[in-house]
Design a protein around this motif. Structure first.
Motif, PDB file in Angstrom:
ATOM      1  N   LEU A  95       0.836  -1.199   0.000  1.00 31.54           N
ATOM      2  CA  LEU A  95       0.000   0.000   0.000  1.00 31.54           C
ATOM      3  C   LEU A  95       0.876   1.256   0.000  1.00 31.54           C
ATOM      4  N   PHE A  96       1.925   1.254   0.834  1.00 39.35           N
ATOM      5  CA  PHE A  96       2.846   2.401   0.866  1.00 39.35           C
ATOM      6  C   PHE A  96       3.477   2.599  -0.513  1.00 39.35           C
ATOM      7  N   PHE A  97       3.930   1.494  -1.084  1.00 43.23           N
ATOM      8  CA  PHE A  97       4.658   1.524  -2.355  1.00 43.23           C
ATOM      9  C   PHE A  97       3.784   2.110  -3.460  1.00 43.23           C
ATOM     10  N   PHE A  98       2.586   1.544  -3.617  1.00 43.86           N
ATOM     11  CA  PHE A  98       1.732   2.001  -4.708  1.00 43.86           C
ATOM     12  C   PHE A  98       1.195   3.402  -4.450  1.00 43.86           C
ATOM     13  N   THR A  99       0.961   3.722  -3.180  1.00 45.76           N
ATOM     14  CA  THR A  99       0.496   5.077  -2.877  1.00 45.76           C
ATOM     15  C   THR A  99       1.588   6.085  -3.182  1.00 45.76           C
ATOM     16  N   ALA A 100       2.842   5.756  -2.878  1.00 45.81           N
ATOM     17  CA  ALA A 100       3.943   6.679  -3.160  1.00 45.81           C
ATOM     18  C   ALA A 100       4.085   6.899  -4.662  1.00 45.81           C
ATOM     19  N   ILE A 101       3.842   5.858  -5.454  1.00 44.96           N
ATOM     20  CA  ILE A 101       3.988   6.004  -6.899  1.00 44.96           C
ATOM     21  C   ILE A 101       2.809   6.769  -7.495  1.00 44.96           C
ATOM     22  N   ALA A 102       1.615   6.318  -7.231  1.00 44.96           N
ATOM     23  CA  ALA A 102       0.476   6.885  -7.961  1.00 44.96           C
ATOM     24  C   ALA A 102      -0.735   7.134  -7.077  1.00 44.96           C
ATOM     25  N   GLY A 103      -0.523   7.572  -5.858  1.00 46.09           N
ATOM     26  CA  GLY A 103      -1.638   7.988  -5.022  1.00 46.09           C
ATOM     27  C   GLY A 103      -2.604   6.868  -4.691  1.00 46.09           C
ATOM     28  N   ARG A 104      -3.887   7.204  -4.775  1.00 48.54           N
ATOM     29  CA  ARG A 104      -4.881   6.265  -4.254  1.00 48.54           C
ATOM     30  C   ARG A 104      -5.316   5.238  -5.300  1.00 48.54           C
ATOM     31  N   LEU A 105      -4.354   4.497  -5.829  1.00 45.06           N
ATOM     32  CA  LEU A 105      -4.675   3.428  -6.772  1.00 45.06           C
ATOM     33  C   LEU A 105      -5.636   2.435  -6.138  1.00 45.06           C
ATOM     34  N   TRP A 106      -5.344   2.113  -4.868  1.00 46.45           N
ATOM     35  CA  TRP A 106      -6.174   1.159  -4.142  1.00 46.45           C
ATOM     36  C   TRP A 106      -7.624   1.620  -4.139  1.00 46.45           C
TER      37      TRP A 106
END
Lengths: 466, 125
Positions: A95-106
């Motif tokens: 979650l940290f990784f994807f949020t750092a790259i492209a925000g609220r992808l989740w």
């Protein structure tokens, strides 16, 4: 998301704005296709997975009363909690990784709230029509068409919600038997409760609460900004390019007329499932679904302007006109941490032996000197067969020359999941001992598969040499 | 991400009749957040503790099934986390009222010292 100085003096009592129903316009485009794909794949996995069989049992079953989790070929016991904790850490770092790259992808693509809301909105569209018809229907007085459309929606919603609830319970209680029991109306109280509870939660969250869950209930929405930096991709309106906004004819040279690229058609507001205006900048309500990008791109196409007035970009790229920078220390650190955790998890899982051995020294006596010049220690061994089939084990002990292991019971066949306490005596001749004690290692090994073995260390105590 | 402007409600045709009062929102927030933490606590706790040890001779001689044990544990955790949440909200919400209590501010008599507790029970706006 910073507050300006003048509001600091005394914050108002409440920022609360009463909820108003949002009629989101349907949208098509690249990101809408991606989101639909995510919905189909994720819901497909959810509804199909419990029906898959694996060696005469359900492939995915969390048997809480028996305290066993079956995941395809592996059976997890409470002793394997370590793996689950590890998995949760991996999920958090992802979650940290994807949020750092492209925000609220989740939030935009994978969150169950988003996914089920999409499904419920689809059911709403096929019964009540598009956003304008839905709004008209709500405002219209009750008549035969309204009753028909509303009840058709409710039938679909309730049916889908109940199916969701039963599937949820199917992860914890074998789903084939569950459906058989439903067919004969012989569901137990626990199962009935959870089917209805989870069905109701789905119905309420995806049918009615929708974006309010993200705005008022979701903790992640409140702390996600801590994982953002200036290079994180966020959905942004390019103010420099768009302003001053205003309506114009297609034939007009808007630059000469002093206008920006935004034609102020308000489409980005109409498609937003949380009802915000992205042109006001990044807001906490934005779940990064990218619907506004899709619709704005189609408007730009119609106007023959370049796409990307609203686009995935970073604050730094937008404000400081810099290049997008994806690989940066934060992303590299999260990424390598994630890779290390995943690799070590897989290695640990691959090397997992479904057998455990614990050795506990008898607390009542330290040692006993036997007539033959031997020293005796008593231990209680605990053997756990974590495999899915029964095994017969042999016990041995590593230590000095002449060491003997004596068991009271010769039968060491354990059923799947069985735990057995085995009292054993270890005898070492006086000649084999130099000090007052030494470390010994017990070993259990399955007779039918020598690779299946487990060790347990303990201490052997002896009187001081005379 | 410069200045945060007020969000204008978009679908503004009709005035919404449903406005939750602050106390209702506080209660909803506490119950919801404590539900989340209680769920997490239940999972972690029962991963290492078998609820069967609760039954039999260990405690009060109750006969509790595993499922009953899980339920009891969950509601116990929920009660605990909700209590924490409610106390937290109480302290936060009564802080200003306690300070602004008229008897304290005017210094009209030391009996005002029992004010803060009274303030906590005053009606909601």
């Amino acid at each position: 998301m910073s507050s300006s100085g003048d509001t600091a003096a005394r914050a108002p009592e409440s920022y609360y704005v009463a909820h108003q129903k949002i009629y989101a316009r349907e949208v098509q485009g690249r990101f809408a296709r991606l989101r639909n794909l995510a919905v189909i794949v994720l819901l497909g996995i959810y509804y199909v997975l419990p029906w898959i069989q694996w060696q005469d049992r359900q492939a995915m079953l969390f048997d809480l009363p028996a305290r066993k989790f079956y995941i395809f070929g592996i059976t997890f016991w409470p002793q394997d909690f370590f793996y689950m904790a590890w998995l949760l850490i991996i999920a958090a770092i992802s979650l940290f990784f994807f949020t750092a790259i492209a925000g609220r992808l989740w939030c935009g693509y994978a969150c169950p709230q988003t996914v089920w809301t999409e499904a419920f909105m689809w059911l709403e569209r096929i019964t009540e029509g598009n956003h304008t018809r839905r709004r008209k229907l709500d405002q219209a007085p009750w008549g035969s068409e309204k009753i028909l459309r509303k009840s058709a929606k409710q039938v679909l919603w309730i049916g889908f919600a109940l199916w969701t609830g039963v599937t949820f319970v199917g992860y914890f209680s074998p789903i084939r038997e569950l459906f058989a029991r439903i067919a004969t109306f012989s569901l137990g109280p626990w199962e009935s409760f959870w089917c209805l509870f989870y069905g109701f939660a789905t119905y309420g969250n995806a049918g009615y609460l929708r974006e309010q869950v993200c705005k008022y209930m979701c903790p992640y929405a409140r702390f996600q900004s801590a994982m953002f930096d200036g290079d994180t991709l966020v959905i942004s309106y390019d103010t420099d390019r768009g302003e001053p906004r205003g309506g114009r004819k297609r034939s007009v040279d808007h630059r000469a007329a002093g206008l920006g690229d935004c034609i102020d058609c308000n489409m980005c507001v109409q498609v937003c499932p949380t009802g915000i205006d992205i042109r006001q900048g990044l807001q906490i309500e934005c779940i990064a679904c990218a619907a506004c990008i899709d619709i704005c791109d189609s408007v730009m196409d119609r106007m023959s302007y370049p796409r990307g007035l609203i686009r995935y970009t970073s604050e730094r790229a937008l404000v400081e006109k810099r290049q997008l920078k994806v690989l940066r220390p934060r992303v590299l650190i999260y990424g390598s941490l994630l890779a290390a955790l995943v690799v070590s998890f897989l290695v640990a899982l691959g090397g997992r032996t479904p057998l455990r051995l614990d050795a506990i020294r008898d607390r009542n006596s330290l040692y006993r000197e036997l007539a033959g010049g031997e020293i005796e220690n008593v231990y209680s061994l605990k053997l756990l067969n974590l495999d899915t089939q029964p095994h017969t084990y042999t016990l041995s002990v590593d230590g000095p020359e002449g060491m003997r292991l004596e068991l009271e019971s010769r039968d060491l066949t354990l059923d799947s999941g069985e735990v057995r306490r085995i009292p054993v005596r270890v005898l070492i001749p006086r000649s084999g001992l130099s000090g007052t004690g030494l470390d010994i290692v017990f070993r259990a090994r399955a007779e039918d598969s020598p690779a299946l073995e487990a060790d347990a260390e303990s201490r052997f105590l002896a009187p001081p040499p005379r | 991400m410069s200045e945060r402007r007020d969000t204008v409600p978009v679908a503004d045709e009709e005035e919404s009749p449903r406005v939750w009062r602050r106390k209702q929102r506080d209660i909803a927030n506490v119950l919801w957040v404590s539900f989340l933490t209680a769920s997490a606590a239940t999972m972690i706790f029962f991963a290492s503790v078998d609820p069967e040890i609760l039954s039999g001779n260990n405690t009060l001689g109750w006969e509790i099934s595993r499922q009953g044990g899980y339920a009891l544990g969950f509601f116990g955790f929920w009660a605990l986390t909700a209590a924490t949440g409610f106390l937290c909200v109480l302290l936060v919400r009564t802080e200003r009222r306690a300070r602004d209590f008229p008897a304290l501010r005017s210094g009209a008599g030391q009996s005002g010292r029992k004010g803060p507790e009274d303030g906590a029970h005053q009606g909601d706006s």
